[in-house]
Design a protein around this motif. Structure first.
Motif: not given
Length: 129
Positions: A62-74
């Protein structure tokens, strides 16, 4: 039979073939469902569709925001690995916004995975260090 059938694994319903294909489907499902639950709320729907050469994993939330690609937090545990991983496993993921609200993230996966690269024993990469 729906994918939510009790006692049935997702891979049993779509019959992937080849070494690693079932593991790839399970990993993609895990990453996309985890992302939906973590970022879009408490519910999502999973659809698995078997095609002659691929298996499509589709997660609706149900979320309106598209997933965004970001730098992984390792180190901090805040994530960032799911969508890049899904994009590597799939023939890229796609996001579709629904008129009724929410979105669907689709990841088409090949039914047969290429065999893993194993260096020849005489190759320097195969020698112990």
């Amino acid at each position: 039979m729906p994918a939510s059938a009790p006692g049935r694994s997702p891979t049993a319903l779509v019959h992937p073939t080849g070494a690693g294909a079932a593991d790839t489907v399970v990993l993609a499902v895990s990453e996309l469902v985890t992302h939906a639950l973590r970022h879009a709320g408490s519910t999502c729907t999973l659809d698995l569709t078997g095609r002659p050469n691929s298996i499509e994993v589709a997660v609706h939330d149900p979320g309106p925001q598209a997933p965004r690609i970001r730098t992984p937090d390792l180190n901090g545990g805040t994530g960032g690995t799911g969508r890049p991983m899904a994009n590597r496993l799939a023939r890229p993921t796609a996001v579709t916004h629904q008129r009724s609200g929410g979105k669907t993230v689709r990841a088409p996966l090949p039914r047969q995975m290429p065999p893993p690269h194993v260096p020849h024993p005489a190759h320097p990469a195969a020698l112990p260090r």
